[in-house]
Scaffold this motif. Structure first.
Motif, PDB file in Angstrom:
ATOM      1  N   GLU A 375       0.834  -1.207   0.000  1.00 41.04           N
ATOM      2  CA  GLU A 375       0.000   0.000   0.000  1.00 41.04           C
ATOM      3  C   GLU A 375       0.869   1.258   0.000  1.00 41.04           C
ATOM      4  OE1 GLU A 375      -3.721   1.886   2.609  1.00 41.04           O
ATOM      5  OE2 GLU A 375      -2.828  -0.036   3.187  1.00 41.04           O
ATOM      6  N   TRP A 376       1.932   1.227   0.809  1.00 40.14           N
ATOM      7  CA  TRP A 376       2.840   2.370   0.880  1.00 40.14           C
ATOM      8  C   TRP A 376       3.529   2.602  -0.466  1.00 40.14           C
ATOM      9  CZ3 TRP A 376       4.311   6.680   2.965  1.00 40.14           C
ATOM     10  CH2 TRP A 376       5.616   7.151   2.771  1.00 40.14           C
ATOM     11  N   ASP A 377       4.001   1.534  -1.088  1.00 41.55           N
ATOM     12  CA  ASP A 377       4.702   1.675  -2.373  1.00 41.55           C
ATOM     13  C   ASP A 377       3.767   2.193  -3.469  1.00 41.55           C
ATOM     14  OD1 ASP A 377       7.101   0.892  -1.301  1.00 41.55           O
ATOM     15  OD2 ASP A 377       6.943  -1.203  -1.950  1.00 41.55           O
ATOM     16  N   LYS A 378       2.505   1.766  -3.432  1.00 41.94           N
ATOM     17  CA  LYS A 378       1.530   2.281  -4.405  1.00 41.94           C
ATOM     18  C   LYS A 378       1.315   3.778  -4.189  1.00 41.94           C
ATOM     19  CE  LYS A 378      -1.026  -2.044  -5.094  1.00 41.94           C
ATOM     20  NZ  LYS A 378      -2.281  -2.789  -4.804  1.00 41.94           N
ATOM     21  N   LEU A 379       1.224   4.185  -2.910  1.00 41.16           N
ATOM     22  CA  LEU A 379       1.071   5.611  -2.614  1.00 41.16           C
ATOM     23  C   LEU A 379       2.291   6.380  -3.091  1.00 41.16           C
ATOM     24  CD1 LEU A 379      -0.270   8.056  -1.301  1.00 41.16           C
ATOM     25  CD2 LEU A 379       0.702   7.329   0.889  1.00 41.16           C
ATOM     26  N   ASP A 380       3.470   5.827  -2.842  1.00 35.63           N
ATOM     27  CA  ASP A 380       4.711   6.465  -3.281  1.00 35.63           C
ATOM     28  C   ASP A 380       4.681   6.717  -4.790  1.00 35.63           C
ATOM     29  OD1 ASP A 380       7.049   7.469  -2.091  1.00 35.63           O
ATOM     30  OD2 ASP A 380       8.243   5.805  -2.807  1.00 35.63           O
ATOM     31  N   ALA A 381       4.218   5.718  -5.541  1.00 36.76           N
ATOM     32  CA  ALA A 381       4.154   5.843  -6.995  1.00 36.76           C
ATOM     33  C   ALA A 381       3.119   6.883  -7.419  1.00 36.76           C
ATOM     34  CB  ALA A 381       3.835   4.483  -7.618  1.00 36.76           C
ATOM     35  N   LYS A 382       1.982   6.904  -6.731  1.00 36.12           N
ATOM     36  CA  LYS A 382       0.934   7.872  -7.071  1.00 36.12           C
ATOM     37  C   LYS A 382       1.382   9.299  -6.777  1.00 36.12           C
ATOM     38  CE  LYS A 382      -3.201   4.981  -6.551  1.00 36.12           C
ATOM     39  NZ  LYS A 382      -4.458   4.771  -5.802  1.00 36.12           N
ATOM     40  N   VAL A 383       2.091   9.480  -5.685  1.00 39.03           N
ATOM     41  CA  VAL A 383       2.605  10.813  -5.364  1.00 39.03           C
ATOM     42  C   VAL A 383       3.596  11.246  -6.443  1.00 39.03           C
ATOM     43  CG1 VAL A 383       4.033  12.128  -3.740  1.00 39.03           C
ATOM     44  CG2 VAL A 383       2.220  10.637  -2.871  1.00 39.03           C
ATOM     45  N   GLY A 386       1.690  12.185  -9.589  1.00 39.61           N
ATOM     46  CA  GLY A 386       0.701  13.241  -9.421  1.00 39.61           C
ATOM     47  C   GLY A 386      -0.734  12.785  -9.359  1.00 39.61           C
ATOM     48  N   SER A 387      -0.969  11.483  -9.149  1.00 39.47           N
ATOM     49  CA  SER A 387      -2.354  10.986  -9.153  1.00 39.47           C
ATOM     50  C   SER A 387      -2.916  10.759  -7.754  1.00 39.47           C
ATOM     51  CB  SER A 387      -2.428   9.674  -9.939  1.00 39.47           C
ATOM     52  OG  SER A 387      -1.642   8.663  -9.329  1.00 39.47           O
ATOM     53  N   ALA A 388      -2.141  11.025  -6.706  1.00 41.33           N
ATOM     54  CA  ALA A 388      -2.606  10.796  -5.333  1.00 41.33           C
ATOM     55  C   ALA A 388      -3.570  11.893  -4.893  1.00 41.33           C
ATOM     56  CB  ALA A 388      -1.422  10.734  -4.376  1.00 41.33           C
ATOM     57  N   LEU A 389      -4.498  11.551  -4.009  1.00 46.86           N
ATOM     58  CA  LEU A 389      -5.432  12.525  -3.452  1.00 46.86           C
ATOM     59  C   LEU A 389      -4.687  13.482  -2.515  1.00 46.86           C
ATOM     60  CD1 LEU A 389      -8.385  10.101  -2.584  1.00 46.86           C
ATOM     61  CD2 LEU A 389      -8.251  11.702  -4.512  1.00 46.86           C
TER      62      LEU A 389
END
Length: 580
Positions: A375-383, A386-389
């Motif tokens: 979950e953390w790595d997916k968030l890292d990638a989204k940040v 530029g796709s993270a909330l």
């Protein structure tokens, strides 16, 4: 007054509290540094539930610093509290021997045998201080032993004694048990006792009461050092105080204006410190926010010292996957140091930053840690893309950096579950681990294990300390000849398809495509067919195929992810074990 650079991270709970605290601080003490506070009792291992007492104000203080304000995060070490009980399971501690010290200040209790620290309190403070440094927590530590024994609080103590009637009247509104008329300690409030175990605050009675009246001050005995004392008389003018020790029978008369061997009882001590330090923000555990608890009562008592109650959110409990509520006195509770052995500081910070203080959450020491890392790595990638909330971006930013800069991070953050599998299979052989990890992505091979550190070391520590021996992976030395002979034609064909594709698919992605594709090809579909294009039976066929491979490679129904396992075993040995 500093120029306020409004944070762009305005959607998370930290920013909202920072707004409120800055405004309140300017109202109370314009132009002065903002003061936030935490309190920790080193009565035993300071666990991950206690860490929320620190992380909540730390995150708020850090946001205030980012905006250009001066801020002090105080951590009051409640090391002058009484030693209440012997925690279970502490190495170097004989429970019967250490029980003789119950009632003494924590700084007067010997450290566990073998400890390099001078006393019990310093032993447990040291471990927490080291963990806070790794987590990037900046704070000013205050030893309550030092404050009390050097007379820093003398005026506050004398003030409390002069206003003991007012304090007693406030406390009496909440008492559920009246003290008997004879001289003795008021009984401990059981709820408060349990609250202290859960949240880390010190639990005490609320003062001595008897024929001489109520006193909010507790001397430590001049003979046995214990706080099993009763104040029998006090004179406001001379400050002469007489007490008797119920433990050893010792009695003496002292002048409180020059006596430094005692402390205010907890429900008076805490609000006194709010006023003395000018605390604007301090959270409290859910069990300190009930009627009659320390935080609620302190909100009234603080006025006696000319102060105001801090803004303070109630924070909920922190649990551990597979464990009940944490308690320092019960032993075996995971500490921040334990967590940091198996996870990077960024992940631990994120777990506290992403949930509002009143939301409970769990920290994983079991298999769930792998999902958390995914979950953390997916968030890292989204940040990164530029796709993270916005709220997720804010929590991520608070996890990876402080106002002082970026926390050290792993240069090549490979998936935690992959690293754990490799550490499991290689059993400490670093050359073998480097070979496997280099083959994960042949186009961009790992040059050194240092590129995967410290995450690799954390995953290896998790495997070695939290995965039962019967769940560890041991690759077969010889093929399972009986199983290979018993295979039907379809099973033999599935192995042949896998073996024929090994050389061309020898990478993590390639082997993933291959092992999932074999059952598809056998059923007449393309290896690239998506789940939507396939009948449900294909999933069953894949599970059957995977189970066969696990049996032939490690003698079990399950194991590490097959692509990682195949890379770890190596092409030559895979071919040998699969009967080629």
């Amino acid at each position: 007054m500093p120029i306020v650079a409004q944070s762009t991270e305005t959607t998370d709970w930290v920013s909202r509290f920072a707004d409120e605290v800055i405004e309140e601080s300017e109202r109370r003490a314009p132009g002065k540094p903002v003061v936030v506070a935490s309190g920790l009792s080193p009565s035993g291992p300071i666990h991950l539930g206690n860490l929320r007492e620190v992380m909540t104000p730390h995150l708020v203080a850090d946001e205030i610093r980012r905006r250009g304000h001066q801020v002090r995060h105080l951590i009051s070490w409640d090391d002058y509290d009484r030693y209440r009980k012997v925690p279970k399971g502490i190495a170097g501690v004989d429970e019967e021997a250490w029980a003789a010290h119950i009632g003494k200040p924590l700084t007067s209790v010997p450290a566990p045998k073998g400890s390099p620290h001078p006393n019990w309190a310093e032993h447990f403070k040291a471990a927490m201080t080291e963990s806070l440094a790794e987590l990037g927590v900046e704070f000013d530590g205050i030893s309550q032993t030092e404050q009390y024994t050097t007379g820093v609080y003398r005026d506050q103590i004398l003030h409390a004694m002069r206003h003991r009637g007012d304090i007693d009247a406030i406390l009496d509104q909440y008492r559920t048990r009246k003290a008997p008329a004879k001289k003795q300690q008021k009984p401990l409030d059981d709820a408060e006792l349990e609250a202290a175990e859960g949240s880390g605050a010190a639990a005490e009675d609320d003062g001595s009461s008897g024929s001489a009246g109520y006193f909010p001050y507790k001397p430590y005995c001049g003979n046995c050092e214990k706080d099993l004392t009763t104040v029998t008389s006090y004179d406001d003018d001379s400050t002469e105080l007489t007490y008797a020790c119920d433990a050893c029978g010792f009695s003496e008369t002292v002048r409180l204006n020059e006596f430094n061997r005692g402390k205010l009882v907890w429900k008076v001590d805490w609000p006194m410190r709010w006023a003395y330090e000018g605390v604007v923000f301090e959270p409290s555990g859910v069990d300190h926010s009930s009627p009659g608890s320390s935080f609620q009562v302190g909100g009234q008592i603080v006025g006696i010292f000319g102060g105001k109650q801090p803004i303070g959110p109630m924070y909920a409990f922190v649990g551990i996957s597979g464990m009940a509520k944490m308690s320092s006195s019960r032993g075996g509770v995971p500490t921040p140091a334990d967590a940091l052995k198996i996870m990077e500081p960024q992940l631990l910070r994120w777990l506290y930053a992403r949930r509002r203080p009143n939301q409970s959450f769990k920290i994983a020491f079991d298999q769930e840690i792998q999902r958390l890392y995914d979950e953390w790595d997916k968030l890292d990638a989204k940040v990164a893309d530029g796709s993270a909330l916005p709220a997720d971006v804010a929590a991520h930013a608070r996890a990876v950096r402080t106002a002082g800069g970026e926390l050290p991070r792993t240069p090549r953050p490979l998936p935690y579950r992959t690293l754990a599998s490799v550490a499991d299979i290689t059993a400490g052989h670093q050359d073998q681990a480097l070979r496997i990890l280099s083959e994960l992505d042949p186009d961009n091979p790992l040059g050194s294990l240092d590129e995967a550190r410290p995450r690799y070391d954390k995953a290896e520590a998790w495997i070695n300390t939290h995965v039962p021996a019967d769940q560890r992976t041991i690759v077969r030395e010889e093929p399972d000849a009986d199983l290979l002979k018993s295979l039907d034609e379809a099973s033999q064909q599935s192995l042949r398809l896998l073996l024929d594709g090994l050389a061309d698919h020898w990478s993590l992605d390639g082997l993933t495509h291959l092992v999932y594709g074999v059952p598809k090809v056998q059923a007449g579909f393309s290896a690239d067919a998506t789940p939507r294009e396939l009948p449900p039976e294909i999933k069953t066929a894949q599970r059957t195929f995977f189970a066969l491979l696990y049996h032939l490679l490690v003698g079990r129904d399950t194991g590490p992810r097959l692509p990682t396992l195949l890379l770890a075993v190596g092409q030559e040995r895979v071919r040998y074990l699969l009967g080629e």
